[in-house]
Design a protein around this motif. Sequence first.
Motif, PDB file in Angstrom:
ATOM      1  N   GLN A 258       3.903  -5.499   8.505  1.00  0.00           N
ATOM      2  CA  GLN A 258       2.889  -4.711   9.197  1.00  0.00           C
ATOM      3  C   GLN A 258       2.273  -5.471  10.352  1.00  0.00           C
TER       4      GLN A 258
ATOM      5  N   GLN B  38       6.032   0.392  -1.462  1.00  0.00           N
ATOM      6  CA  GLN B  38       7.284  -0.336  -1.246  1.00  0.00           C
ATOM      7  C   GLN B  38       7.254  -1.621  -2.085  1.00  0.00           C
TER       8      GLN B  38
ATOM      9  N   GLU C 296       0.819  -1.218   0.000  1.00  0.00           N
ATOM     10  CA  GLU C 296       0.000   0.000   0.000  1.00  0.00           C
ATOM     11  C   GLU C 296       0.853   1.268   0.000  1.00  0.00           C
ATOM     12  N   SER C 297       2.041   1.205   0.608  1.00  0.00           N
ATOM     13  CA  SER C 297       2.889   2.400   0.690  1.00  0.00           C
ATOM     14  C   SER C 297       3.765   2.569  -0.545  1.00  0.00           C
TER      15      SER C 297
END
Length: 130
Positions: free
Chosen positions: A113, A85, A82-83
């Motif tokens: 996470q 990465q 999601e980021s």
Amino acid sequence: MMRELRVEDALMYLDQVKMEFGDRPHIYNEFLDIMKTFKSQQIDTPGVIRRVSNLFQGNKRLVLGFNTFLPEGYKIELPSDESGQVFAVYRSPGQAGVTHIFGPGHPQGPPAQQPAANTGGAAGAGAGAG
């Protein structure tokens, strides 16, 4: 069964590696060593995937280009979380889903996470030493 590897494709890929690391010939030489080790069957397909992905870390084109050399059914992929990465995974013949090439904490490992549930089962490579 190996998919048909065209000599032109292999040479083109080798040229890409050589050009990409023209200022760092040791990386090109390391790649050649990895390929010799793989060809002589001293390392298996997941092993060669790990080593090449680590060597070319951060270079999507070369990591994904290495799919040319993999046996039928194997495929390296570089999805992102999601980021944004990017992390490296590969598919194996006869297995559902993907296998993470690197563990959490590695720059190309899976997103860390959620803490892993302690089930007492088999740990990943390198865990439990000591």
